[in-house]
Design a protein around this motif. Structure first.
Motif, PDB file in Angstrom:
ATOM      1  N   PRO B  25       0.826  -1.210   0.000  1.00  0.00           N
ATOM      2  CA  PRO B  25       0.000   0.000   0.000  1.00  0.00           C
ATOM      3  C   PRO B  25       0.856   1.254   0.000  1.00  0.00           C
ATOM      4  CG  PRO B  25       0.125  -0.902   2.206  1.00  0.00           C
ATOM      5  CD  PRO B  25       0.961  -1.783   1.343  1.00  0.00           C
ATOM      6  N   ALA B  26       1.310   1.686  -1.180  1.00  0.00           N
ATOM      7  CA  ALA B  26       2.080   2.930  -1.253  1.00  0.00           C
ATOM      8  C   ALA B  26       1.132   4.101  -1.012  1.00  0.00           C
ATOM      9  CB  ALA B  26       2.752   3.044  -2.612  1.00  0.00           C
ATOM     10  N   THR B  27       1.705   5.260  -0.731  1.00  0.00           N
ATOM     11  CA  THR B  27       0.845   6.415  -0.407  1.00  0.00           C
ATOM     12  C   THR B  27      -0.068   6.774  -1.574  1.00  0.00           C
ATOM     13  OG1 THR B  27       3.062   7.294  -0.125  1.00  0.00           O
ATOM     14  CG2 THR B  27       1.399   8.058   1.390  1.00  0.00           C
ATOM     15  N   ASP B  28       0.411   6.579  -2.805  1.00  0.00           N
ATOM     16  CA  ASP B  28      -0.401   6.953  -3.968  1.00  0.00           C
ATOM     17  C   ASP B  28      -1.163   5.770  -4.561  1.00  0.00           C
ATOM     18  OD1 ASP B  28       0.449   9.454  -3.642  1.00  0.00           O
ATOM     19  OD2 ASP B  28       1.865   9.471  -5.307  1.00  0.00           O
ATOM     20  N   GLY B  29      -1.307   4.699  -3.858  1.00  0.00           N
ATOM     21  CA  GLY B  29      -2.025   3.548  -4.388  1.00  0.00           C
ATOM     22  C   GLY B  29      -1.181   2.301  -4.289  1.00  0.00           C
TER      23      GLY B  29
END
Lengths: 286, 137
Positions: B25-29
């Protein structure tokens, strides 16, 4: 030669002291176990963070963060000195202080961030420049307790008061060994600067390099300080446990010596009395 | 060729194994990592961290931190990572309800609101992760 009564009294007082040192030994032993577990459990995180940063640093644009700037010449360094709040820990604090002072002598000017009452006291007596003091670090520190210390270090560096920040703490090796350690934490430049030999890799940053650096660099400083405090705590309780065990053992030796001396004194007294009685009887006979 | 995955928190090393695929789960998706991925350093948001290995999928809840991908090695450094089986779904639901009530209760300071939103988000992630596990069983 002390009288028999004096000797008996000393045995009693040594026994009282021994009860105290034995109690402290037991307390230190249980705290030591917890502190050692904590330091061993948190080491992987700090080590991974360090290795990520070391690999990353050559590819990071120095302009992304002031924490990556090396300044020359270094006019003044800050030393974050992590000592204990209480004594009776053997030579641990003295050794660390000596290491720090020896390093400070090689620098044009040094200022201190003192953590722990013992260091605060020593630095005050020496009239050293102290930027900030942090007494009373809890036995089970959390990052909430230690991040303020990291913040002071970062602020002093970024606002130009100091050109380098070093961290002095007692590294925990095992119960019998603790090592005074001094490590530079700012500026954040890779440990070896053989940039030319590194393979040219295009690192991707998500969401972008600036955001990643702003997150990872201060976090790294915080973790380094947190880790150093855990190391110091584990060292402190180990050193105290060993010191108190030695004291308890020494008390045992002292007690048996004193009892022996007291028994000898008693025997001498009885022999003397018998002699007096015998010689008295002899005199009456004559 | 497997990926070496290590998930470490300040408290302990949570996970270390050779895996086939990672979905983080990266910050941008969400980003999926397969072997031979380009070097990547990304920040993580709170979310589901999925690990595929030999056709089996494991799920962990992670909260913040970042992920370093280099070669066939993935290091995740995060504030907290909880394997699905360690999550107490009921507690998470209670936490969600508490946070929602606090947010609906009306005006509060910015710090309180941020705190409530953060705990709501954490609770939601935990619930989602534990549900995903239950579906699989």
């Amino acid at each position: 030669m002390p009288s028999e009564r004096d000797l008996r009294r000393r045995v009693r007082s040594v026994k009282n002291i021994q009860q105290l040192t034995r109690a402290m030994q037991l307390v230190a032993a249980s705290k030591m176990r917890r502190a050692q577990e904590a330091v061993l459990a948190s080491r992987p995180f700090e080590q991974k963070l360090r290795s990520v940063l070391n690999e990353l640093a050559p590819y990071a644009d120095r302009e992304l963060s002031p924490l990556l700037h090396r300044r020359t010449p270094v006019r003044r360094v800050a030393i974050v000195l992590i000592t204990t709040d209480r004594g009776l820990v053997g030579p641990m604090n003295v050794n660390l202080l000596r290491t720090a002072l020896r390093f400070a002598e090689t620098q044009p000017d040094a200022a201190y961030v003192a953590v722990g009452r013992k260091g605060i006291g020593s630095l005050r007596r020496m009239r050293a420049t102290v930027i900030a003091e942090f007494p009373n670090i809890p036995d089970r520190p959390t990052t909430n307790d230690t991040n303020v210390i990291a913040r002071v270090a970062v602020d002093e560096f970024t606002n130009g008061n100091v050109d380098e920040v070093h961290l002095g703490f007692t590294r925990f090796i095992n119960t019998l060994r603790q090592e005074p350690t001094l490590r530079r934490i700012l500026p954040l430049v890779p440990e070896e600067e053989d940039l030319d030999q590194l393979p040219p890799i295009q690192y991707l940053f998500e969401p972008d390099p600036q955001t990643v650096m702003d997150l990872i660099l201060p976090r790294f400083i915080e973790m380094t300080v947190y880790q150093a405090i855990l190391e110091s705590k584990a060292s402190q309780w180990s050193a105290q446990m060993v010191a108190m065990r030695n004291a308890t053992d020494a008390a045992d030796d002292l007690i048996s010596d004193l009892i022996l001396a007291a028994n000898k004194a008693r025997q001498t007294r009885i022999t003397k009395e018998m002699l007096e009685i015998a010689s008295g009887a002899e005199a009456l006979k004559g | 060729m497997p990926i070496r995955l290590e998930i470490v928190t300040p408290e302990k090393a949570v996970y270390a194994d050779d895996v086939d695929m990672v979905i983080a789960p990266a910050t941008d998706g969400y980003v999926g990592i397969l072997p031979h991925h380009a070097p990547l350093l990304t920040t993580l948001g709170p979310g589901e961290f999925r690990v595929k290995k030999g056709g089996v999928e494991e799920v962990l809840a992670v909260f913040g931190g970042f992920m370093d991908v280099r070669g066939d090695r993935v290091i995740v450094l995060t504030e907290a990572a909880e394997p699905a089986e360690e999550i107490d779904a009921q507690r998470a639901q209670e936490a969600r309800d508490r946070a929602q009530q606090a947010l609906q209760a009306g005006p509060m300071s910015a710090a309180e609101e941020a705190h409530a939103r953060a705990s709501l988000q954490r609770a939601l992630v935990r619930i989602r992760v534990s549900e995903r596990r239950r579906r699989r069983l």
